[in-house]
Each structure stands twice: as structure tokens, then as C-alpha cells.
Write an enzyme that holds these catalytic residues in place. Structure first.
Site, short mmCIF file in Angstrom:
data_model
loop_
_atom_site.label_atom_id
_atom_site.label_comp_id
_atom_site.label_asym_id
_atom_site.label_seq_id
_atom_site.Cartn_x
_atom_site.Cartn_y
_atom_site.Cartn_z
N GLY A 49 -6.18 20.50 23.35
CA GLY A 49 -6.34 21.69 23.79
C GLY A 49 -6.04 22.30 25.13
O GLY A 49 -5.89 23.10 25.65
N GLU A 104 -9.80 20.71 31.30
CA GLU A 104 -10.39 20.79 29.87
C GLU A 104 -10.27 22.25 29.36
O GLU A 104 -10.28 23.33 30.29
CB GLU A 104 -11.74 20.20 29.84
CG GLU A 104 -12.57 20.42 28.42
CD GLU A 104 -11.75 19.80 27.03
OE1 GLU A 104 -10.54 20.13 27.02
OE2 GLU A 104 -12.58 19.06 26.52
N ASP A 105 -9.90 22.49 28.07
CA ASP A 105 -9.68 23.83 27.65
C ASP A 105 -11.18 24.62 27.69
O ASP A 105 -11.09 25.63 28.46
CB ASP A 105 -9.24 23.93 26.14
CG ASP A 105 -9.95 23.01 25.19
OD1 ASP A 105 -10.87 22.27 25.59
OD2 ASP A 105 -9.41 22.96 24.11
N ASP A 108 -18.24 23.55 25.59
CA ASP A 108 -18.99 24.22 24.58
C ASP A 108 -20.50 23.65 24.85
O ASP A 108 -21.30 24.06 25.65
CB ASP A 108 -18.48 24.26 23.23
CG ASP A 108 -19.03 24.70 21.84
OD1 ASP A 108 -19.63 25.89 22.35
OD2 ASP A 108 -18.97 24.29 21.02
N LYS A 136 -18.93 28.16 27.34
CA LYS A 136 -19.85 28.92 26.46
C LYS A 136 -21.18 28.70 27.05
O LYS A 136 -21.73 27.60 26.27
CB LYS A 136 -19.54 28.64 24.96
CG LYS A 136 -18.23 29.10 24.39
CD LYS A 136 -18.41 28.92 22.97
CE LYS A 136 -17.07 29.25 22.32
NZ LYS A 136 -16.93 28.67 21.00
N PHE A 157 -15.88 31.82 18.17
CA PHE A 157 -14.75 30.72 17.97
C PHE A 157 -13.33 31.56 18.66
O PHE A 157 -12.87 32.38 17.99
CB PHE A 157 -14.51 30.25 16.80
CG PHE A 157 -13.64 29.03 16.59
CD1 PHE A 157 -14.18 27.80 16.91
CD2 PHE A 157 -12.55 29.10 16.37
CE1 PHE A 157 -13.36 26.61 17.19
CE2 PHE A 157 -11.72 27.83 16.16
CZ PHE A 157 -12.11 26.75 16.42
N VAL A 158 -12.94 30.93 19.85
CA VAL A 158 -11.64 31.46 20.33
C VAL A 158 -10.45 30.45 20.34
O VAL A 158 -10.68 29.26 20.12
CB VAL A 158 -11.83 31.70 21.73
CG1 VAL A 158 -12.86 32.74 22.08
CG2 VAL A 158 -12.20 30.51 22.57
N ASP A 164 -6.97 25.77 19.39
CA ASP A 164 -6.54 25.78 18.08
C ASP A 164 -7.39 26.52 16.89
O ASP A 164 -8.59 26.23 17.29
CB ASP A 164 -6.00 24.51 17.54
CG ASP A 164 -7.05 23.45 17.13
OD1 ASP A 164 -7.91 23.12 17.93
OD2 ASP A 164 -6.89 23.00 16.03
N ARG A 170 -2.10 27.72 19.28
CA ARG A 170 -2.25 26.97 20.67
C ARG A 170 -1.26 27.64 21.29
O ARG A 170 -1.30 27.62 22.60
CB ARG A 170 -1.85 25.54 20.47
CG ARG A 170 -2.80 24.54 19.72
CD ARG A 170 -2.62 23.25 20.11
NE ARG A 170 -3.44 22.18 19.21
CZ ARG A 170 -4.52 21.96 19.37
NH1 ARG A 170 -5.44 22.28 20.30
NH2 ARG A 170 -5.21 21.10 18.44
P1 5GP Z 1 -18.45 20.07 23.32
O1 5GP Z 1 -18.54 18.82 23.36
O2 5GP Z 1 -18.49 20.84 24.59
O3 5GP Z 1 -19.21 20.91 22.51
O4 5GP Z 1 -17.01 20.45 22.80
C1 5GP Z 1 -16.01 21.11 23.35
C2 5GP Z 1 -14.58 20.99 22.50
O5 5GP Z 1 -15.02 21.73 21.24
C3 5GP Z 1 -13.39 21.56 23.23
O6 5GP Z 1 -12.81 20.79 24.18
C4 5GP Z 1 -12.62 22.13 22.03
O7 5GP Z 1 -11.70 21.34 21.56
C5 5GP Z 1 -13.62 22.41 21.13
N1 5GP Z 1 -14.10 23.79 20.97
C6 5GP Z 1 -15.33 24.39 21.40
N2 5GP Z 1 -15.36 25.68 21.25
C7 5GP Z 1 -14.29 26.07 20.84
C8 5GP Z 1 -13.58 27.45 20.53
O8 5GP Z 1 -14.44 28.57 20.65
N3 5GP Z 1 -12.26 27.28 20.05
C9 5GP Z 1 -11.66 26.26 19.91
N4 5GP Z 1 -10.42 26.30 19.46
N5 5GP Z 1 -12.34 25.05 20.15
C10 5GP Z 1 -13.53 24.97 20.74
MG MG Z 2 -9.82 21.84 18.29
MG MG Z 3 -11.10 19.89 23.77
#
Ligand code: 5GP
Ligand code: MG
Ligand code: MG
Length: 188
Positions: A49, A104-105, A108, A136, A157-158, A164, A170
Site C-alpha cells: 500500500g 506507510e499508506d 488504522d 483513522k 474503508f478507503v 486496495d 491501487r
Molecule cells: P493497522 O495495524 O494500523 O490496523 O493496519 C494498517 C493497515 O491496514 C494499513 O497499512 C492497510 O494495509 C490496512 N488498512 C487499514 N485501513 C484501511 C482502509 O481503509 N483501506 C485499505 N485499503 N486498507 C486499510
Molecule cells: Mg490491503
Molecule cells: Mg499497509
């Protein structure tokens, strides 16, 4: 003004148009350029991502930077982070004594980056910071300090700009939310 793409009919909403993303990436690049002046930072893109963001960000950084990549995945089924993270592909570079910037993208729950932070700090970099395009905050389970942040987004969810859904979208230049009929609702 935005260009139309063939993927756009799948979106319920364009949350962040491409022009706004590009303006923000330039701002972040300028901040990184200022803060790391005189250094040779290593930008670490998180696959997959973070790739689109990294490729734009690095060209907005006016310094002799280097890049490397990591691929990580949460253990267990589903896409919700468990906090237990597996390194699928490690860095090629030795980061001891290096100025490392994780790119990082989206943050979350924060569990992935929190694990990654600990794993990389153990290698004794000169510094370690995070640059994330999106966050978020309402979803956070562990506190994470994101030094360079693009946009706060609501708990939706974006997709797009590297993010993706089931491997697709993507390459969408905007960040948006899928229509319910496209989005199976299988994740989280
Ligand atoms: P975390 O460990 O912070 O919960 O997870 C982050 C990862 O979850 C991000 O790097 C991404 O790959 C995925 N993710 C979290 N929210 C979204 C979202 O809204 N859309 C997408 N496509 N991936 C997300
Ligand atoms: Mg993903
Ligand atoms: Mg990621």
C-alpha cells in the site's frame, strides 16, 4: 479539476481528490527536506500500500535519500490487525546508525506500526520516524506518533493511491470509498 478514470463509477464518494493528495505530498516532502538537511535518510516503504505514496514522496524530497522496502502481514484470518505481525520481506539495508523514515499508506489500529517500530528500534537506527498519508484516529488501539501526516479520515474503508480492495484500485489517483455493491464488506 480531476481526470475521470474507468474505476470512478465504482466509487460512492471521492474523499480526497488527486490534486489535494499531490499538494499534501509536496508539503510533506518539504518538511522532510528541511528536517533531514545534511543527512541521507532511508525511506522505508511498506508493501504494498505504501508504494504509490513513497514513489511520489521521494521525488518531493530534495535530498540524497535512499529507499528500501518491507512487507509485513498480520497473523490470522481477515484483514483486521491482530497486533502479531510477521515480516514477509525484510529490509536489504542495515539500518544501524541510519536516519530511517517509515512510509506507510494508512494508520488504522496502529498495531502494525507499533510492532514495526519496536522491531526497527532494536536495530539501533540513528533516528526512526513515521510518515503516513492517512490516519483513522477513531480506530486507534495503541498510541502511535506519526511525525509526518497527510490527512485524517473517518472510519470508512478507503481505496486508491496505493490502497486496495481485494488487490484492486491501487492505481486510482484519488482516494475514495467504494459503493456497497462493489465492496463486499468482507474486511475488518
Ligand atoms: P493497522 O495495524 O494500523 O490496523 O493496519 C494498517 C493497515 O491496514 C494499513 O497499512 C492497510 O494495509 C490496512 N488498512 C487499514 N485501513 C484501511 C482502509 O481503509 N483501506 C485499505 N485499503 N486498507 C486499510
Ligand atoms: Mg490491503
Ligand atoms: Mg499497509
Amino acid at each position: 479539476m480531476r481526470e475521470m478514470t474507468s474505476m470512478e463509477p465504482d466509487l460512492r464518494e471521492v474523499m480526497i481528490p488527486s490534486a489535494d493528495i499531490q499538494a499534501k505530498v509536496r508539503e510533506l516532502g518539504e518538511a522532510v527536506t528541511r528536517d533531514y538537511a545534511g543527512e541521507r535518510p532511508l525511506l522505508v516503504g511498506i508493501l504494498r500500500g505504501g508504494v504509490v505514496f513513497l514513489s511520489d514522496l521521494m521525488r518531493a524530497v530534495d535530498l540524497p535519500c535512499e529507499i528500501d522496502f518491507m512487507d509485513i502481514s498480520s497473523y490470522g484470518a481477515g484483514t483486521s490487525s491482530s497486533g502479531v505481525v510477521r515480516i514477509l520481506k525484510d529490509l536489504e539495508e542495515d539500518i544501524t546508525g541510519r536516519h530511517v523514515l517509515i512510509v506507510e499508506d494508512i494508520v488504522d489500529t496502529g498495531l502494525t506500526l507499533s510492532y514495526l517500530n519496536r522491531a526497527l528500534l532494536a536495530r539501533k537506527p540513528a533516528s526512526l520516524e513515521i510518515c503516513a498519508l492517512l490516519t483513522k484516529p477513531s480506530r486507534r488501539k495503541v498510541p502511535i506518533e506519526v511525525k509526518y501526516l497527510g490527512f485524517e479520515v473517518p472510519d470508512e474503508f478507503v481505496v486508491g493511491y496505493g490502497l486496495d480492495y481485494a488487490g484492486a484500485y491501487r492505481n486510482l489517483p484519488d482516494i475514495g470509498v467504494l459503493k456497497p455493491e462493489v465492496f463486499g464488506g468482507a474486511e475488518e
